[in-house]
Design an enzyme around this catalytic site. Sequence first.
Site, PDB file in Angstrom:
ATOM      1  N   THR A  82       0.872  -1.164   0.000  1.00 26.12           N
ATOM      2  CA  THR A  82       0.000   0.000   0.000  1.00 26.12           C
ATOM      3  C   THR A  82       0.915   1.222   0.000  1.00 26.12           C
ATOM      4  OG1 THR A  82      -1.897   1.077   1.011  1.00 26.12           O
ATOM      5  CG2 THR A  82      -0.290   0.151   2.532  1.00 26.12           C
ATOM      6  N   ALA A 148      -9.753  -0.416  -7.037  1.00 29.84           N
ATOM      7  CA  ALA A 148      -9.848  -1.190  -8.272  1.00 29.84           C
ATOM      8  C   ALA A 148     -11.182  -1.929  -8.345  1.00 29.84           C
ATOM      9  CB  ALA A 148      -8.689  -2.180  -8.361  1.00 29.84           C
ATOM     10  N   SER A 149     -11.706  -2.319  -7.189  1.00 22.87           N
ATOM     11  CA  SER A 149     -13.004  -3.020  -7.171  1.00 22.87           C
ATOM     12  C   SER A 149     -14.095  -2.117  -7.731  1.00 22.87           C
ATOM     13  CB  SER A 149     -13.385  -3.422  -5.747  1.00 22.87           C
ATOM     14  OG  SER A 149     -12.314  -3.999  -5.072  1.00 22.87           O
ATOM     15  N   HIS A 192      -9.063 -11.349  -9.358  1.00 26.21           N
ATOM     16  CA  HIS A 192      -9.301 -10.959  -7.969  1.00 26.21           C
ATOM     17  C   HIS A 192     -10.774 -11.201  -7.604  1.00 26.21           C
ATOM     18  CE1 HIS A 192      -9.785  -8.044  -4.575  1.00 26.21           C
ATOM     19  NE2 HIS A 192      -8.592  -8.514  -4.287  1.00 26.21           N
ATOM     20  N   ASP A 271      -7.688  -4.982 -15.500  1.00 29.12           N
ATOM     21  CA  ASP A 271      -7.391  -4.717 -14.094  1.00 29.12           C
ATOM     22  C   ASP A 271      -5.907  -4.988 -13.860  1.00 29.12           C
ATOM     23  OD1 ASP A 271      -7.055  -4.752 -11.350  1.00 29.12           O
ATOM     24  OD2 ASP A 271      -8.402  -6.447 -10.984  1.00 29.12           O
ATOM     25  N   ASN A 300      -3.750   0.850  -9.577  1.00 34.63           N
ATOM     26  CA  ASN A 300      -3.798   1.548  -8.298  1.00 34.63           C
ATOM     27  C   ASN A 300      -2.483   2.244  -7.973  1.00 34.63           C
ATOM     28  OD1 ASN A 300      -6.369   0.636  -7.817  1.00 34.63           O
ATOM     29  ND2 ASN A 300      -5.825  -0.833  -6.226  1.00 34.63           N
TER      30      ASN A 300
HETATM   31  N1  PLP Z   1      -7.415  -6.499  -8.562  1.00 33.66           N
HETATM   32  C1  PLP Z   1      -6.247  -7.063  -8.267  1.00 33.66           C
HETATM   33  C2  PLP Z   1      -5.481  -7.784  -9.350  1.00 33.66           C
HETATM   34  C3  PLP Z   1      -5.726  -6.992  -6.967  1.00 33.66           C
HETATM   35  O1  PLP Z   1      -4.563  -7.585  -6.676  1.00 33.66           O
HETATM   36  C4  PLP Z   1      -6.455  -6.309  -5.978  1.00 33.66           C
HETATM   37  C5  PLP Z   1      -5.962  -6.212  -4.599  1.00 33.66           C
HETATM   38  O2  PLP Z   1      -4.877  -6.596  -4.257  1.00 33.66           O
HETATM   39  C6  PLP Z   1      -7.678  -5.735  -6.340  1.00 33.66           C
HETATM   40  C7  PLP Z   1      -8.137  -5.853  -7.625  1.00 33.66           C
HETATM   41  C8  PLP Z   1      -8.519  -5.003  -5.347  1.00 33.66           C
HETATM   42  O3  PLP Z   1      -8.012  -3.729  -5.151  1.00 33.66           O
HETATM   43  P1  PLP Z   1      -8.843  -2.616  -4.381  1.00 33.66           P
HETATM   44  O4  PLP Z   1      -8.610  -2.854  -2.920  1.00 33.66           O
HETATM   45  O5  PLP Z   1      -8.269  -1.316  -4.852  1.00 33.66           O
HETATM   46  O6  PLP Z   1     -10.261  -2.784  -4.749  1.00 33.66           O
END
Ligand code: PLP
Length: 479
Positions: A82, A148-149, A192, A271, A300
Amino acid sequence: MNAEEFRKAGKEMVDYVADYLENIRERRVLPTVQPGYLRQLIPAQAPEEPDSWQQVLQDVERVIMPGVTHWNSPQFHAYFPTGNSYPAIVADMLSDAIGCIGFTWIASPACTELEVAMMDWLGQALRLPAAFLASAGHGGGGVIQGTASEASLVALLSARARATRRLKQKHPDWLESAVVGQLVAYCSDQAHSSAERAGLLAGVRMRQLQTDNNFSLRGAALRRAIEKDKSMGLVPFFLLATLGTTPSCAFDCLPELGAVCEAEGLWMHVDAAYAGSAFICPEFRPLLDGVGLADSFNFNPHKWMLVNFDCSAMWVKRANDLVDAFNVDPLYLKHDKQGLVPDYRHWQIPLGRRFRSLKLWFVLRMFGLSGLRAHIRRHVALAKLFGELVGADRRFEVVTPVTLGLVCFRLKAKNEVNEALLKQINDAGRIHMVPSKLRQTYILRFAVCASATEESDIELAWGEVRDQATRLVGPPDRL
Ligand code: PLP
């Protein structure tokens, strides 16, 4: 607290933060508290009369710190990093002070305009195709989401709206619910968990497709799935491809997947939550090849680009796809410059939004792209060092290539032995890691996370893994 008191308290807090980050190695990376620990340390009700600043500050150590997992400790190797840096922290102070809610341009023009400009700076740094940049004037652009979610969900909902519109044009008599019931989205079996969740939230099927031996989703697997679904009368409309998967930092094959999506009219969302930061380095940029075939792309900066949470950068080729999907227009949100600049409320799920571009601006300027590249390269070199230390011990195997800052490894033993090893390591509390499963194989994930991580931290971590393994299975010559 008046302004004079704030000047004093603010400086004390800055000192506390600098001391915390400078001496973070001295703290146990994973806390030992039990669930419910905190309630016993604070009164049952809010105080009727105000507490003093000094009382509050003292309670940070007494109440909060015992229950903090120190994500920015160089001994933290769990999940993915982070981001954290002083420029981002001071930018967030300013954002908190301005405290605007920039949902429309007029709600705080600087908030919108800096975001548009920063997303172009960042897009250029990644060498994204011009179609994603606002300055190119083709209808594309970037937006800062919280996570990212959220970006995946926004992309999926926009794709769903577009697909529904198209189907309704073909079959005007179909009910909306019947149309949505026909839709199918895809991701890989390594995506994810937020991809599966986006499917649930959007109320559409999300199929997890099998990856190849490198845990990469290939065009042929997508094509087969599309053909099968079409033969059942379903309508494939969306693919979420991943660059840098969470279990093992694998990369889906964008050029192949993009070609299939283009031929079949699917929206491709990419993503790259963790890996995306690395694409500012020319040597890692080939991993992003094929992004020109995507409709939306996200990574991110709050993971690996020294920007504090939350800052998730998302670009789309056609901003109107988002605006059309989420547009509601009450009178109190209208303004007379509408249409000349983005109103970001149409690009996201909540209405309110923080001034997050400030921290991107401060970080990009105060590190420069050269400083950020050096940070990424240093972490990759540290990961490779850890991989070499693991690989030189014949009890262990490194199970996937170390491409960026993640090392996936295991004892050459049953899953249960590896589970016991990780438990021993985390119980000892000198370093912290989390596991993952690749197919049926339990692995340990070692991520280089803190910006302050040095070679000596990697050697400490390896020493800990090696010694705990010796305790569990004996020295190398006994296996
Ligand atoms: N996508 C991937 C490939 C990830 O590794 C992660 C978290 O590690 C996420 C999405 C989720 O990220 P966020 O917490 O920003 O939603």
